[in-house]
Write an enzyme that holds these catalytic residues in place. Structure first.
Site, short mmCIF file in Angstrom:
data_model
loop_
_atom_site.label_atom_id
_atom_site.label_comp_id
_atom_site.label_asym_id
_atom_site.label_seq_id
_atom_site.Cartn_x
_atom_site.Cartn_y
_atom_site.Cartn_z
N ASP A 1 -57.06 58.25 7.80
CA ASP A 1 -56.77 56.98 8.46
C ASP A 1 -56.62 55.80 7.51
O ASP A 1 -56.69 54.65 7.92
CB ASP A 1 -57.84 56.67 9.50
CG ASP A 1 -59.17 56.30 8.87
OD1 ASP A 1 -59.46 56.82 7.78
OD2 ASP A 1 -59.91 55.50 9.46
N GLU A 2 -56.40 56.08 6.21
CA GLU A 2 -56.31 54.99 5.24
C GLU A 2 -55.30 55.32 4.17
O GLU A 2 -55.23 56.46 3.72
CB GLU A 2 -57.62 54.87 4.47
CG GLU A 2 -58.64 53.96 5.02
CD GLU A 2 -59.83 53.97 4.09
OE1 GLU A 2 -59.66 53.60 2.91
OE2 GLU A 2 -60.89 54.39 4.54
#
Length: 393
Positions: A107-108
């Site tokens: 998610d990054e």
DNA sequence: TCTGGGGTCCTAGGACCC
DNA sequence: TCTGGGGTCCTAGGACCC
């Protein structure tokens, strides 16, 4: 407003409450209620939406505590396949902006938009465009930090949450960083934070204004130097373009917390077999093998030990991994110790093609390798539940 | 019914070799 | 009859991240 983002080509993009957002995006019935992902049984919260966070629920918190804080929260199980699918799609969106994408986790990611300015506008404009794309295509929101270095961009995205953008131009770095608490720095966890607090270093500014040798005496040479640089926002500006998917893994492991603590060797041996099978199968799928087998044992009082052994030839054979794991466990000579968790990890992974097997010694093992492959094929055809070691039935 | 599961990297001591 | 260093591998533990 003047756009100050031109000197800041590094974007850090962070999905907002990623697991929770993905879990509810097709569930309008959950849009207005607190939602917690994970945290059943003895587990911890993987993610919580902002409604749940309002009650103090945080990821990493024991599920029992989270449910006490917010009894009306809906608890959903994580669906990693779904998370992975959405993550891949989001990373592809990023690559339409720039090929310089460094994925940090599902998610990054960091993006270097230096080369995209002419085509797409300033970094700030690119950040807003990218957020709109993710929202339109995936139905989830993200936040973006914009700065000249990765660590400042990372902190900026946290400040931007939820669903926002924060730009930290070079001249604002110290006023942005120095009021922060030292624990907010990337790489400063609970232990280092406590250590720094004991030296009276509370804020990043305190850290920045401590002479380097003093800091190094407190926390060691290399950590001291690292922290000092972070405190001035001075770290790398270059990304290492990569996706988490194609990064060669250096180790693979699995561990399991028992539903209740146990001292039963049979139960533990069976669990070590299950974990060995899971790890070895992943290794065969990835076509890697490894020589160092490590077990982890966590006792009821949460003290945790590891034991490892390096074998002469790299292996991907379930039986070999399990045999070594059990050997290591038995060598502990435990009598009636209550055990909470066991784990198996294989390290020093190399491509399987580079492993040369000594035929004389390996002869017996070939039977096991063939058996593993047959099991893999059957699982592929008939499903994971269809076949496994007899002692697990 | 406190405290998951997947990883990476670093340190430090000892063995062993040149 | 004093006591080199450097390099690599192995093991154990610890800190940190998501």
């Amino acid at each position: 407003m003047t756009d100050l983002s031109w000197a800041c080509p590094i974007l850090h993009v962070d999905m907002d409450a990623f697991y929770a957002s993905v879990a509810v995006r097709e569930r309008p019935d959950l849009w207005e209620v607190p939602v917690i992902v994970g945290g059943g049984g003895r587990g911890v919260v993987l993610s919580a939406n902002y409604l749940a966070r309002h009650y103090g629920v945080r990821s990493g918190m024991p599920g029992t505590r989270a449910r006490r804080l917010c009894p009306r929260a809906v608890v959903v199980s994580p669906d990693y396949d779904e998370f992975t699918t959405v993550s891949r799609a989001v990373m592809e969106t990023f690559r339409r902006i720039t090929p310089l994408v460094e994925a940090v986790s599902l998610d990054e990611a960091f993006l270097d938009v230096r080369g995209s300015a002419k085509r797409l506008g300033s970094p700030l404009e690119i950040a807003e465009r990218l957020r709109a794309m993710v929202h339109d295509e995936q139905g989830i929101t993200c936040s973006v930090g914009v700065a000249a270095t990765v660590s400042v961009a990372k902190l900026a995205s946290r400040r931007a949450k939820p669903d926002g953008v924060v730009v930290v131009p070079p001249e604002a770095i110290t006023s942005f960083l120095h009021p922060m608490e030292v624990g907010e720095l990337w790489g400063v966890g609970e232990k280092t934070r406590d250590l720094l607090l004991r030296f009276g270093l509370v804020t990043v500014g305190d850290l920045a204004h401590t002479p380097l040798p003093t800091l190094q005496r407190a926390v060691g040479d290399s950590l001291g130097r690292h922290l000092h640089q972070l405190a001035w926002g001075a770290d790398r500006r270059e990304l290492v373009p990569r996706s988490t998917a194609d990064d060669p893994e250096k180790s693979m492991g699995a561990n399991e917390t028992f539903g209740r603590d146990t001292d039963d060797r049979d139960i533990i041996s069976r669990e070590l077999l299950r974990l060995s099978a899971r790890v070895a199968r992943r290794m065969r799928t990835a076509e890697v093998a490894g020589r160092t087998i490590t077990i982890t044992v966590r006792f009821a009082d949460f003290t945790t030990i590891t034991r490892s052994r390096t074998i002469p030839e790299a292996t991907d054979v379930t039986h070999e991994v399990h045999r070594t794991a059990l050997l290591l466990f038995d060598a502990l000579g435990l009598q009636r110790a209550r055990i909470r968790l066991v784990g198996v990890r294989v390290e020093g992974l190399v491509p399987r093609g580079s492993v040369h097997r000594q035929l004389m010694l390996g002869e017996r093992e070939h039977g096991w390798r063939d058996a593993d492959r047959a099991v893999d094929r059957a699982r592929f055809r008939f499903g994971a539940e269809a076949i496994g070691p007899a002692s697990l039935l």
